[in-house]
Design a protein around this motif. Sequence first.
Motif, PDB file in Angstrom:
ATOM      1  N   SER A 177     -12.948  -8.182   2.036  1.00 23.83           N
ATOM      2  CA  SER A 177     -12.295  -8.228   3.336  1.00 23.83           C
ATOM      3  C   SER A 177     -12.517  -9.535   4.084  1.00 23.83           C
ATOM      4  CB  SER A 177     -12.789  -7.063   4.207  1.00 23.83           C
ATOM      5  OG  SER A 177     -14.197  -7.174   4.426  1.00 23.83           O
ATOM      6  N   ALA A 178     -13.410 -10.414   3.596  1.00 24.34           N
ATOM      7  CA  ALA A 178     -13.714 -11.620   4.367  1.00 24.34           C
ATOM      8  C   ALA A 178     -14.063 -12.791   3.454  1.00 24.34           C
ATOM      9  CB  ALA A 178     -14.868 -11.362   5.334  1.00 24.34           C
ATOM     10  N   SER A 179     -13.930 -13.980   4.011  1.00 26.51           N
ATOM     11  CA  SER A 179     -14.313 -15.199   3.321  1.00 26.51           C
ATOM     12  C   SER A 179     -14.852 -16.193   4.344  1.00 26.51           C
ATOM     13  CB  SER A 179     -13.127 -15.813   2.580  1.00 26.51           C
ATOM     14  OG  SER A 179     -13.460 -17.075   2.000  1.00 26.51           O
ATOM     15  N   ILE A 180     -15.897 -16.910   3.972  1.00 22.44           N
ATOM     16  CA  ILE A 180     -16.480 -17.950   4.811  1.00 22.44           C
ATOM     17  C   ILE A 180     -16.320 -19.285   4.092  1.00 22.44           C
ATOM     18  CG2 ILE A 180     -18.594 -18.819   5.890  1.00 22.44           C
ATOM     19  CD1 ILE A 180     -19.563 -15.921   6.031  1.00 22.44           C
ATOM     20  N   VAL A 240      -5.711  -6.261   2.951  1.00 15.53           N
ATOM     21  CA  VAL A 240      -6.732  -6.633   1.963  1.00 15.53           C
ATOM     22  C   VAL A 240      -6.114  -6.860   0.593  1.00 15.53           C
ATOM     23  CG1 VAL A 240      -8.819  -5.847   0.777  1.00 15.53           C
ATOM     24  CG2 VAL A 240      -8.546  -5.438   3.233  1.00 15.53           C
ATOM     25  N   THR A 241      -5.054  -6.141   0.272  1.00 14.74           N
ATOM     26  CA  THR A 241      -4.405  -6.268  -1.048  1.00 14.74           C
ATOM     27  C   THR A 241      -2.944  -6.685  -0.933  1.00 14.74           C
ATOM     28  OG1 THR A 241      -3.888  -3.886  -0.993  1.00 14.74           O
ATOM     29  CG2 THR A 241      -5.944  -4.559  -2.092  1.00 14.74           C
ATOM     30  N   ASP A 242      -2.551  -7.276   0.180  1.00 13.83           N
ATOM     31  CA  ASP A 242      -1.149  -7.620   0.431  1.00 13.83           C
ATOM     32  C   ASP A 242      -0.697  -8.807  -0.432  1.00 13.83           C
ATOM     33  OD1 ASP A 242       1.359  -8.110   1.460  1.00 13.83           O
ATOM     34  OD2 ASP A 242       0.639  -8.921   3.373  1.00 13.83           O
ATOM     35  N   PRO A 243       0.267  -8.637  -1.343  1.00  9.63           N
ATOM     36  CA  PRO A 243       0.746  -9.772  -2.147  1.00  9.63           C
ATOM     37  C   PRO A 243       1.544 -10.786  -1.330  1.00  9.63           C
ATOM     38  CG  PRO A 243       2.093  -7.843  -2.565  1.00  9.63           C
ATOM     39  CD  PRO A 243       0.944  -7.380  -1.705  1.00  9.63           C
ATOM     40  N   ASN A 244       1.959 -10.400  -0.122  1.00 12.19           N
ATOM     41  CA  ASN A 244       2.708 -11.294   0.755  1.00 12.19           C
ATOM     42  C   ASN A 244       1.844 -11.871   1.872  1.00 12.19           C
ATOM     43  OD1 ASN A 244       5.288 -10.712  -0.555  1.00 12.19           O
ATOM     44  ND2 ASN A 244       5.126  -8.698   0.421  1.00 12.19           N
ATOM     45  N   SER A 245       0.536 -11.714   1.768  1.00 14.08           N
ATOM     46  CA  SER A 245      -0.355 -12.184   2.825  1.00 14.08           C
ATOM     47  C   SER A 245      -0.219 -13.689   3.020  1.00 14.08           C
ATOM     48  CB  SER A 245      -1.804 -11.853   2.471  1.00 14.08           C
ATOM     49  OG  SER A 245      -2.698 -12.471   3.390  1.00 14.08           O
ATOM     50  N   PRO A 246       0.017 -14.146   4.245  1.00 14.54           N
ATOM     51  CA  PRO A 246       0.135 -15.589   4.472  1.00 14.54           C
ATOM     52  C   PRO A 246      -1.176 -16.343   4.271  1.00 14.54           C
ATOM     53  CG  PRO A 246       0.167 -14.400   6.558  1.00 14.54           C
ATOM     54  CD  PRO A 246       0.250 -13.366   5.472  1.00 14.54           C
ATOM     55  N   ASP A 252     -15.090 -22.273   8.825  1.00  9.25           N
ATOM     56  CA  ASP A 252     -14.094 -21.241   9.119  1.00  9.25           C
ATOM     57  C   ASP A 252     -14.541 -19.878   8.606  1.00  9.25           C
ATOM     58  OD1 ASP A 252     -12.920 -20.909   6.204  1.00  9.25           O
ATOM     59  OD2 ASP A 252     -12.869 -23.063   6.589  1.00  9.25           O
ATOM     60  N   TYR A 253     -13.971 -18.854   9.226  1.00 12.91           N
ATOM     61  CA  TYR A 253     -14.201 -17.466   8.823  1.00 12.91           C
ATOM     62  C   TYR A 253     -12.863 -16.745   8.827  1.00 12.91           C
ATOM     63  CZ  TYR A 253     -15.509 -12.534   9.138  1.00 12.91           C
ATOM     64  OH  TYR A 253     -15.602 -11.184   8.924  1.00 12.91           O
ATOM     65  N   SER A 254     -12.540 -16.061   7.743  1.00  6.19           N
ATOM     66  CA  SER A 254     -11.277 -15.328   7.629  1.00  6.19           C
ATOM     67  C   SER A 254     -11.561 -13.866   7.333  1.00  6.19           C
ATOM     68  CB  SER A 254     -10.418 -15.924   6.509  1.00  6.19           C
ATOM     69  OG  SER A 254     -10.184 -17.300   6.720  1.00  6.19           O
ATOM     70  N   HIS A 255     -10.712 -12.979   7.879  1.00  3.07           N
ATOM     71  CA  HIS A 255     -10.955 -11.541   7.737  1.00  3.07           C
ATOM     72  C   HIS A 255      -9.644 -10.789   7.525  1.00  3.07           C
ATOM     73  CE1 HIS A 255     -11.897  -7.376   9.029  1.00  3.07           C
ATOM     74  NE2 HIS A 255     -13.054  -7.637   8.456  1.00  3.07           N
ATOM     75  N   LEU A 256      -9.677  -9.815   6.644  1.00  2.00           N
ATOM     76  CA  LEU A 256      -8.537  -8.936   6.370  1.00  2.00           C
ATOM     77  C   LEU A 256      -8.962  -7.488   6.588  1.00  2.00           C
ATOM     78  CD1 LEU A 256      -7.423 -10.500   2.949  1.00  2.00           C
ATOM     79  CD2 LEU A 256      -6.414 -10.964   5.190  1.00  2.00           C
TER      80      LEU A 256
END
Length: 431
Positions: free
Chosen positions: A418-421, A404-410, A395-399
């Motif tokens: 900004s990203a995670s693999i 990028v700093t949202d405390p309510n990010s789902p 998987d690859y996720s991107h903000l």
Amino acid sequence: MNEFTMKLFYLVVQFKILDFLKQKYKQSNCYCYASSDLEPACAITSTPHRPVFIQGIQDDMKIQTAALAGLMLVTQGAFAQSSVTLYGIADVALRFATNQPTSAGPANRLFMTDGATTFSRWGLKGREDLGGGTSAIFDLESGYSLTNGQSGQQGQLFGPMSYVGLSSTTYGTLTLGRQYGTAHKFNANFDPISNGNVTPDDWEGKLLGVWFDNSAEYSNNFGPVYVESQYSFGNQSGSVSSGSTIAAAAIYSEGTFRGGIVGQTSKDGFGHRLYGGSVGLTYAFGPARLDSYYIYARRDAGFTVSANNSGLPLANTVLIGNATTATGAQTAVRTDHLALLGGTYTVTPNVLLTLAGIYDWTTNVAPGQNGRTGSVYGIADYLLSKRTDVYLEADYSHLSGAAVTDPNSPIGTFAGKSASIGTMVGVRTRF
């Protein structure tokens, strides 16, 4: 023929039938695949499980359970039908992910975790025939982690489900207790993995919630149309509506096509509301199936979700709130527009491939600041038997923007990145 003789005769016949079925299917390798464990009917299921094969006949364990139910008939009415089934999933995986938050900042992580598309669980479900097409039903399901043996779902003993109800072939089904939300079950029907279990493939569930305490749900089929409604009581003194959730859904099925719509509103303990809904479409052709849905969610400024196991409004729902932001208190309405597009492809009778993408356009992550959240994942699933499979997931996720700093990010945040693999390999078996 007296009553005891009738019971004994009925029991012997039942065992003969069970033995015949067991022998007939014992040597059969005929089974089919589906993109999810959802029941094949046009229905929002009470248990939106994840994608695996569907076997053509009950396995030996269920046959033995039915035989045990037959023994119980000796002490019950001669023609009463009842059953209790023990079921479950054991799913564990090894996962690697980049940019995971730590006290020292972002770092890579290799760890053992729960499954990519299903969480481990065990449950007891039962049905008693009351006559006239009516049955009493119940389901008690408990989630757990194979990695440490702890209970899942906020530590609740029966976190996924604990309900009892009545089901009629004419008048529909009414269930009472802790249950999956109607909107969550709706989206599971249009999701290639029925909402997933690891963050990059299940984060969309937090927009409308997953489980709801104190819920009454009604469902019925009207020809090709399936309908379901939900009312979750807030259980708060002095206010009937505080902490409540109302939802209704309809799904139309025709051949390999399925489409539907759902709406929902939830109220927190301070009078703030969440308004949301979803539309979904799915179509199967040959060995392939395409899935899609769109979610709209609008949260009032200040919308608050109470802490888990607090007994306060909207606790234990997995909903995200809109009370605080990275820059301070929220003063604006937050709106999420999320779209999913994906599908599955059966390569061989033992190999199932899944690919999907999810994207969320969010306004007012913080007042006047917007953000974008997205993820793409792929899964290769290899079936070792009717009940056991191994899989590889990537998987690859991107903000971007304020996400990028949202405390309510789902989907969470990546320590300012900004990203995670991520990737994981796992094994799963069902019983």
